[in-house]
Design an enzyme around this catalytic site. Sequence first.
Site, PDB file in Angstrom:
ATOM      1  N   ASP B  52      28.321 -33.675 -10.864  1.00  0.00           N
ATOM      2  CA  ASP B  52      28.041 -32.246 -10.765  1.00  0.00           C
ATOM      3  C   ASP B  52      29.317 -31.413 -10.701  1.00  0.00           C
ATOM      4  O   ASP B  52      30.398 -31.935 -10.462  1.00  0.00           O
ATOM      5  CB  ASP B  52      27.236 -31.975  -9.490  1.00  0.00           C
ATOM      6  CG  ASP B  52      25.747 -32.121  -9.733  1.00  0.00           C
ATOM      7  OD1 ASP B  52      25.314 -31.954 -10.892  1.00  0.00           O
ATOM      8  OD2 ASP B  52      25.013 -32.424  -8.771  1.00  0.00           O
ATOM      9  N   TYR B 110      30.843 -44.390  -3.983  1.00  0.00           N
ATOM     10  CA  TYR B 110      31.218 -42.991  -3.751  1.00  0.00           C
ATOM     11  C   TYR B 110      31.864 -42.849  -2.374  1.00  0.00           C
ATOM     12  O   TYR B 110      31.579 -43.634  -1.461  1.00  0.00           O
ATOM     13  CB  TYR B 110      29.979 -42.087  -3.757  1.00  0.00           C
ATOM     14  CG  TYR B 110      29.396 -41.789  -5.105  1.00  0.00           C
ATOM     15  CD1 TYR B 110      29.814 -40.682  -5.834  1.00  0.00           C
ATOM     16  CD2 TYR B 110      28.397 -42.588  -5.648  1.00  0.00           C
ATOM     17  CE1 TYR B 110      29.262 -40.387  -7.074  1.00  0.00           C
ATOM     18  CE2 TYR B 110      27.833 -42.308  -6.884  1.00  0.00           C
ATOM     19  CZ  TYR B 110      28.275 -41.195  -7.590  1.00  0.00           C
ATOM     20  OH  TYR B 110      27.738 -40.904  -8.806  1.00  0.00           O
TER      21      TYR B 110
END
Lengths: 253, 253
Positions: B52, B110
């Site tokens: 994103d 992540y």
Amino acid sequence: MKRVKLIVAYDGTNYHGWQTQPNAVTIEEVLNHHLSELLKEEIKVIGASRTDAGVHALGNVAVFDTSARMPADKISYALNTRLPEDIRIQDSCEVPSDFHPRFQKTTKTYEYRILNRRFPDPTRRLNSFFYYYPLDVVKMQEASLYLVGEHDFKSFCTEKPEVTNTVRTIYSLNVIKEGDMIIIRVTGNGFLYNMVRIIAGTLIRVGGGFIEPQQIKKILEAKDRTLAGETARPEGLTLIGIRYGGNIQGERM
Amino acid sequence: MKRVKLIVAYDGTNYHGWQTQPNAVTIEEVLNHHLSELLKEEIKVIGASRTDAGVHALGNVAVFDTSARMPADKISYALNTRLPEDIRIQDSCEVPSDFHPRFQKTTKTYEYRILNRRFPDPTRRLNSFFYYYPLDVVKMQEASLYLVGEHDFKSFCTEKPEVTNTVRTIYSLNVIKEGDMIIIRVTGNGFLYNMVRIIAGTLIRVGGGFIEPQQIKKILEAKDRTLAGETARPEGLTLIGIRYGGNIQGERM
């Protein structure tokens, strides 16, 4: 009228250093502008360290005098809401009216960060110097020992006509490896112009095998700038803090 | 014709995410542009993870087909000289022509970084989320244990009409404190839309004392997005790497 001390942190990437100059944006000028607006009188800060273009700080120190009624400890919060996001006050407090950030004994700590890996890391590009060739950290540590103590650092500074005494004391100089980051952390009673960046540039030459650690002693003794390494790029350098007889200001928790 | 795989690192601050879209600069578009110029044919990359806006990566993966004669392992160097400094290729190599970065089993890692201190640090503002109130790391660690394993993560994602199966497996989820930085590091076989940022937002609520660790179990079971914490801001999130049955790509050294 009161004197207020600020602890100032900044990402120096987009500034032409601390000191106000024509046709370039500086930290000092941005602080003066926003403090004057906040306190509704003309404010002129006096900085402790006039860092160069592109150099960062976690704990530079500035003072100013004001007759505004806002409590000194509230100024940090109020000023931060006005400042651009690459400058943030870490603390504000009242100090005696004769407190001057430069004309007294201080201990300063700097870090020079070298990102030593195959390719640059874009997420860490702004506050480290990328260096491709492998560096021997043990040799850099060995070399750093020769610089600790009181020495004439004439070989490790860019000359300034107004500075005649180039003797300074380094209290500690550590070369730390954290993953792919090599951190040179140095604390001393004062630093000559470009001194930390020239130390970093010289230790990089040592780490690369171009200068042997024991040569550092001879480079110091020669008092000849051309024998030391180059002035390492500004983005690797951060002024961590300045101590005025107390704890180091701006130290990371 | 050969298929080339790129390991792509970027600072996502100035991009509207990975995927090409009208009227906004994206990572995919910048790669396509510079690869096409470099290889003198129209190149269209296929990305593994469509991160994103504002999210960073150390090891996103992209592939493309080319008939250019440049050796695959040289493309990383040649492309890096053309790319803006907030995107850097970490590796390039040839892969079988049926290698697709999305349609096969992967393990993704992540990190979500929370800067937990009194004032923002400008030098770390771009790749961490600043949070003022003290966080209880032990509680966050306790809460994270409920999320490890195979679960229906419907409470921890933003719904997408095309995604019907919301069961995923988290292999490991660690909450690490390094000085004033709290790092949430999570590895799993796939992540739903906004899943890591909602996990981060929920763990921040736990660390602040608003959600008790053992409530996480009930939030999972309820399959109700409104019970989890908010979607934490993008700047804290970095895609560390994607493993295709080998070592994790883009892992820091």
